[in-house]
Design a protein around this motif. Structure first.
Motif, PDB file in Angstrom:
ATOM      1  N   ILE A   1      54.587 -29.934   8.591  1.00  0.00           N
ATOM      2  CA  ILE A   1      56.041 -29.922   8.766  1.00  0.00           C
ATOM      3  C   ILE A   1      56.357 -29.826  10.263  1.00  0.00           C
ATOM      4  O   ILE A   1      55.810 -28.986  10.970  1.00  0.00           O
ATOM      5  CB  ILE A   1      56.687 -28.739   8.026  1.00  0.00           C
ATOM      6  N   HIS A   2      57.229 -30.708  10.722  1.00  0.00           N
ATOM      7  CA  HIS A   2      57.719 -30.609  12.102  1.00  0.00           C
ATOM      8  C   HIS A   2      58.753 -29.491  12.165  1.00  0.00           C
ATOM      9  O   HIS A   2      59.663 -29.415  11.330  1.00  0.00           O
ATOM     10  CB  HIS A   2      58.389 -31.921  12.536  1.00  0.00           C
ATOM     11  N   ARG A   3      58.632 -28.654  13.149  1.00  0.00           N
ATOM     12  CA  ARG A   3      59.622 -27.604  13.376  1.00  0.00           C
ATOM     13  C   ARG A   3      60.176 -27.814  14.782  1.00  0.00           C
ATOM     14  O   ARG A   3      59.478 -27.629  15.773  1.00  0.00           O
ATOM     15  CB  ARG A   3      58.978 -26.226  13.225  1.00  0.00           C
ATOM     16  N   LEU A   4      61.425 -28.202  14.871  1.00  0.00           N
ATOM     17  CA  LEU A   4      62.034 -28.592  16.136  1.00  0.00           C
ATOM     18  C   LEU A   4      63.178 -27.654  16.485  1.00  0.00           C
ATOM     19  O   LEU A   4      63.852 -27.113  15.608  1.00  0.00           O
ATOM     20  CB  LEU A   4      62.548 -30.026  16.053  1.00  0.00           C
ATOM     21  N   ALA A   5      63.406 -27.496  17.761  1.00  0.00           N
ATOM     22  CA  ALA A   5      64.450 -26.606  18.241  1.00  0.00           C
ATOM     23  C   ALA A   5      65.815 -27.278  18.166  1.00  0.00           C
ATOM     24  O   ALA A   5      65.971 -28.464  18.463  1.00  0.00           O
ATOM     25  CB  ALA A   5      64.168 -26.189  19.682  1.00  0.00           C
ATOM     26  N   LEU A   6      66.807 -26.510  17.751  1.00  0.00           N
ATOM     27  CA  LEU A   6      68.207 -26.918  17.836  1.00  0.00           C
ATOM     28  C   LEU A   6      68.910 -25.960  18.786  1.00  0.00           C
ATOM     29  O   LEU A   6      68.273 -25.290  19.601  1.00  0.00           O
ATOM     30  CB  LEU A   6      68.845 -26.893  16.440  1.00  0.00           C
ATOM     31  N   SER A   7      70.206 -25.862  18.704  1.00  0.00           N
ATOM     32  CA  SER A   7      70.943 -24.926  19.557  1.00  0.00           C
ATOM     33  C   SER A   7      70.630 -23.498  19.138  1.00  0.00           C
ATOM     34  O   SER A   7      70.434 -23.198  17.951  1.00  0.00           O
ATOM     35  CB  SER A   7      72.446 -25.182  19.434  1.00  0.00           C
ATOM     36  N   GLY A   8      70.603 -22.605  20.102  1.00  0.00           N
ATOM     37  CA  GLY A   8      70.388 -21.198  19.813  1.00  0.00           C
ATOM     38  C   GLY A   8      69.058 -20.955  19.142  1.00  0.00           C
ATOM     39  O   GLY A   8      68.021 -21.482  19.555  1.00  0.00           O
ATOM     40  N   ASP A   9      69.070 -20.166  18.047  1.00  0.00           N
ATOM     41  CA  ASP A   9      67.841 -19.850  17.321  1.00  0.00           C
ATOM     42  C   ASP A   9      67.605 -20.753  16.125  1.00  0.00           C
ATOM     43  O   ASP A   9      66.616 -20.575  15.405  1.00  0.00           O
ATOM     44  CB  ASP A   9      67.880 -18.388  16.838  1.00  0.00           C
TER      45      ASP A   9
ATOM     46  N   LEU B   1      66.340 -35.395  32.319  1.00  0.00           N
ATOM     47  CA  LEU B   1      66.758 -34.332  31.411  1.00  0.00           C
ATOM     48  C   LEU B   1      66.133 -34.539  30.032  1.00  0.00           C
ATOM     49  O   LEU B   1      65.757 -35.647  29.673  1.00  0.00           O
ATOM     50  CB  LEU B   1      68.282 -34.327  31.262  1.00  0.00           C
ATOM     51  N   THR B   2      66.085 -33.468  29.258  1.00  0.00           N
ATOM     52  CA  THR B   2      65.733 -33.570  27.850  1.00  0.00           C
ATOM     53  C   THR B   2      66.446 -32.488  27.068  1.00  0.00           C
ATOM     54  O   THR B   2      66.677 -31.383  27.580  1.00  0.00           O
ATOM     55  CB  THR B   2      64.212 -33.475  27.629  1.00  0.00           C
ATOM     56  N   ASP B   3      66.821 -32.815  25.842  1.00  0.00           N
ATOM     57  CA  ASP B   3      67.459 -31.847  24.959  1.00  0.00           C
ATOM     58  C   ASP B   3      66.373 -31.067  24.216  1.00  0.00           C
ATOM     59  O   ASP B   3      65.205 -31.491  24.187  1.00  0.00           O
ATOM     60  CB  ASP B   3      68.360 -32.571  23.955  1.00  0.00           C
ATOM     61  N   PRO B   4      66.704 -29.925  23.589  1.00  0.00           N
ATOM     62  CA  PRO B   4      65.661 -29.104  22.951  1.00  0.00           C
ATOM     63  C   PRO B   4      64.956 -29.781  21.790  1.00  0.00           C
ATOM     64  O   PRO B   4      63.760 -29.559  21.584  1.00  0.00           O
ATOM     65  CB  PRO B   4      66.423 -27.852  22.490  1.00  0.00           C
ATOM     66  N   THR B   5      65.669 -30.603  21.016  1.00  0.00           N
ATOM     67  CA  THR B   5      65.021 -31.262  19.888  1.00  0.00           C
ATOM     68  C   THR B   5      63.987 -32.274  20.364  1.00  0.00           C
ATOM     69  O   THR B   5      62.848 -32.304  19.882  1.00  0.00           O
ATOM     70  CB  THR B   5      66.060 -31.957  18.995  1.00  0.00           C
ATOM     71  N   THR B   6      64.361 -33.101  21.312  1.00  0.00           N
ATOM     72  CA  THR B   6      63.408 -34.067  21.858  1.00  0.00           C
ATOM     73  C   THR B   6      62.239 -33.361  22.531  1.00  0.00           C
ATOM     74  O   THR B   6      61.080 -33.754  22.359  1.00  0.00           O
ATOM     75  CB  THR B   6      64.118 -35.004  22.846  1.00  0.00           C
TER      76      THR B   6
ATOM     77  N   LEU C   1      54.643 -29.752  24.118  1.00  0.00           N
ATOM     78  CA  LEU C   1      54.547 -28.990  25.355  1.00  0.00           C
ATOM     79  C   LEU C   1      55.649 -27.949  25.484  1.00  0.00           C
ATOM     80  O   LEU C   1      55.692 -27.200  26.453  1.00  0.00           O
ATOM     81  CB  LEU C   1      54.586 -29.955  26.553  1.00  0.00           C
ATOM     82  N   LEU C   2      56.548 -27.892  24.497  1.00  0.00           N
ATOM     83  CA  LEU C   2      57.595 -26.882  24.500  1.00  0.00           C
ATOM     84  C   LEU C   2      57.130 -25.688  23.664  1.00  0.00           C
ATOM     85  O   LEU C   2      56.700 -25.861  22.515  1.00  0.00           O
ATOM     86  CB  LEU C   2      58.895 -27.431  23.911  1.00  0.00           C
ATOM     87  N   GLU C   3      57.208 -24.503  24.235  1.00  0.00           N
ATOM     88  CA  GLU C   3      56.928 -23.295  23.464  1.00  0.00           C
ATOM     89  C   GLU C   3      58.177 -22.974  22.657  1.00  0.00           C
ATOM     90  O   GLU C   3      59.210 -22.618  23.218  1.00  0.00           O
ATOM     91  CB  GLU C   3      56.562 -22.137  24.384  1.00  0.00           C
ATOM     92  N   LEU C   4      58.073 -23.124  21.350  1.00  0.00           N
ATOM     93  CA  LEU C   4      59.266 -23.092  20.512  1.00  0.00           C
ATOM     94  C   LEU C   4      59.970 -21.743  20.562  1.00  0.00           C
ATOM     95  O   LEU C   4      61.197 -21.680  20.574  1.00  0.00           O
ATOM     96  CB  LEU C   4      58.892 -23.444  19.071  1.00  0.00           C
ATOM     97  N   LYS C   5      59.209 -20.675  20.593  1.00  0.00           N
ATOM     98  CA  LYS C   5      59.815 -19.352  20.568  1.00  0.00           C
ATOM     99  C   LYS C   5      60.648 -19.080  21.809  1.00  0.00           C
ATOM    100  O   LYS C   5      61.760 -18.567  21.730  1.00  0.00           O
ATOM    101  CB  LYS C   5      58.733 -18.290  20.414  1.00  0.00           C
ATOM    102  N   SER C   6      60.125 -19.433  22.982  1.00  0.00           N
ATOM    103  CA  SER C   6      60.831 -19.154  24.239  1.00  0.00           C
ATOM    104  C   SER C   6      61.763 -20.271  24.649  1.00  0.00           C
ATOM    105  O   SER C   6      62.615 -20.080  25.514  1.00  0.00           O
ATOM    106  CB  SER C   6      59.817 -18.904  25.358  1.00  0.00           C
ATOM    107  N   ARG C   7      61.605 -21.474  24.041  1.00  0.00           N
ATOM    108  CA  ARG C   7      62.375 -22.660  24.437  1.00  0.00           C
ATOM    109  C   ARG C   7      62.118 -23.009  25.903  1.00  0.00           C
ATOM    110  O   ARG C   7      62.989 -23.476  26.613  1.00  0.00           O
ATOM    111  CB  ARG C   7      63.859 -22.437  24.238  1.00  0.00           C
TER     112      ARG C   7
END
Length: 534
Positions: free
Chosen positions: A304-312, A180-185, A191-197
């Protein structure tokens, strides 16, 4: 054995850092009940090419995890009250596991930049890489490292059933969870498309087209972990694991956010607004934002790193590759192995003396901010006959502070006070340099070293409890002296109280001038670092 009521529930939060694992036990009110830390080593195996290689043995993570559980949890009155375990930790590692969840090779850490040739190849194939992932990429990312393994250690890839990106997911997998992996990691992999998660198909195709092994060319999608939201129950303790750990079978194991998201949530929560600084092994300024709240637009190339959190929500971070690690190097090599306290005392005597102090780029193993350059290395500029070893040490700390101050500007933070956590935040000298570099009051949030572990506990509590009061450290304001040392709330108070802010000194204008010169050094030395690497 289970307790009869959730009113006495205890939650375990575990944070796997770069140098060791920290465990905290808290109750439903967020009060500290127990804690322990165990260190583990980092290896730098030799490389024929001269590249810096940085690895850890996942078996050491497991041994340290068992040790902190034994030291802080499995004691009368605690173990039987534990209702959940939350995990977080370092991100952007490459951890290859077999079908049983056991490591097939040492983990390649986030700071490892051996894969610069592979990165150059992939970057040529992926002109929109930064826009898709939300961050500039470099040789420390997942795809270059997988391609390096494909070229240099194909047998390791062939033996792997799964890849995860840090100790938290590796421990969960060993306890019976799927990969498993969480969105931030996941955001740190490139390799994660940030917009679509979602995993980025264009990146997958580029990596597969460059690979030579069947494992990557045909089986890459099966190698990747599943994306899950923060606070997801990864697994429940199996009877044999529970017996080994001294806990109850069926205890939920919850995967929290990766360390950057975990620390942010643990310090200031997950709502858009204020930022904070961290002076750990690496250093950063972090702020939770909406899509375009601060900084450059999301599709603009930026260090700047831009990382995903919960939701948007997004987490935006300016991350200096080396902070505590370069300070440790400086104490060892420049100050004859002085302790942090001894170094602080010596540095305080020269804090107001700027003329003989050189500028320092603290980039021992590449840099992430204010430039993204895997070839960057440490440098002193401006040494004079009057420069002392203590001046060099101050230049190292100041170099980190100047880089972080650039991030404060780029994130457009306008708050008067900058909460600061991490081991380096305990240094009065370093706080003063950061205050002078940013022009802000710098507030040492005591207990900040527990922030990520408290997030892990909070994520676990939100999963298994209807109510709890495990709040971010910035929301806790009760002074430590209000609780007696033997009081059950004493630990909570000590972990959440703050000191008097460190205010900018009369030298702030001179530091601002030096900071501008410091920023220009990265560009001036870029070609030198590139040639040095070759």
């Amino acid at each position: 054995m289970r307790m009869h009521s959730l009113q006495d529930a205890l939650i375990v939060g575990v944070d796997f850092g770069t140098s060791g694992v920290k465990l905290v036990v808290v109750d439903q009110q967020g009060r500290h009940r127990s804690s322990h830390r165990e260190d583990y080593p980092t290896a730098h195996p030799p490389s024929a090419s001269g590249d810096v290689m940085t690895e850890q043995d996942p078996e050491h993570w497991w041994d340290a995890f068992r040790a902190v559980i034994a030291a802080a949890v499995t004691r009368p009155g605690l173990a039987e009250r534990v209702v959940a375990i939350g995990l977080t930790g370092q991100m952007q590692d490459v951890v290859l596991l077999d079908a049983a969840g056991l490591p097939v090779a040492p983990a390649i850490l986030y700071s490892d930049v051996r894969a610069h040739e592979e990165f150059d190849e992939l970057a040529g194939d992926l002109p929109d890489w930064a826009a898709r992932s939300g961050s500039l990429q470099d040789a420390s990312g997942l795809m270059p490292k997988l391609l390096w393994l494909d070229r240099h250690r194909p047998h390791v890839l062939e033996a792997a059933a799964d890849v995860v990106f840090g100790p938290a997911a590796a421990i969960a997998r060993r306890l019976g969870a799927p990969a498993l992996t969480d969105p931030t990691t996941a955001s740190t992999t490139g390799l994660l498309e940030l917009k679509s998660r979602r995993w980025w198909t264009g990146g997958l195709r580029a990596l597969q087209s460059r690979s030579r092994s069947a494992r990557l060319a045909a089986g890459l999608p099966d190698l990747l972990p599943s994306l899950v939201g923060p606070g997801s129950v990864a697994c429940r303790l199996r009877s044999e694991d529970a017996a080994e750990l001294g806990l109850a079978a069926d205890t939920p194991v919850v995967l929290g956010l990766g360390d950057a998201g975990a620390s942010t949530d643990g310090v200031s929560g997950d709502s858009p607004g204020r930022g904070y600084a961290s002076l750990g092994g690496s250093g950063w300024i972090a702020a939770v934002t909406g899509d375009h709240d601060v900084g450059r637009p999301a599709d603009t190339a930026s260090p700047i790193h831009r990382l995903a959190l919960s939701g948007d929500a997004d987490l935006r971070i300016v991350a200096v590759q080396s902070a505590g690690t370069v300070a440790e190097w400086a104490r060892r090599e420049l100050l004859a192995g002085a302790t942090p306290q001894e170094a602080d005392e010596a540095a305080a005597t020269r804090l107001g003396v700027l003329a003989p102090r050189p500028l320092c780029l603290p980039s021992l193993t590449g840099e992430r901010y204010p430039v993204r350059d895997a070839a960057a290395r440490g440098a002193f500029v401006g040494i004079t006959p009057e420069t002392t070893a203590v001046d060099l040490y101050l230049a190292v700390l100041g170099g980190v502070a100047y880089s972080l101050a650039c991030g404060v500007d780029e994130l457009n933070l306008r708050q008067p006070t900058l909460p600061t956590v991490g081991g380096g935040a305990s240094s009065r000298v370093w706080r003063q340099l950061l205050a002078d570099a940013t022009g802000m009051d710098v507030l040492h949030v005591r207990g900040g070293e527990d922030a990520a572990a408290r997030h892990a506990a909070r994520a676990a509590a939100e999963t298994v409890l209807h109510r709890h009061q495990i709040r971010p450290l910035a929301d806790q304001s009760r002074p430590a002296q209000d609780a007696g040392e033997d009081s059950p709330t004493a630990g909570a108070a000590a972990a959440t109280s703050s000191e008097v802010p460190t205010r900018p000194s009369p030298l702030v204008a001179e530091h601002q001038h030096r900071r501008r010169m410091h920023r220009e050094l990265h560009g001036a030395l870029e070609s030198t670092f590139s040639a040095w690497r070759r």
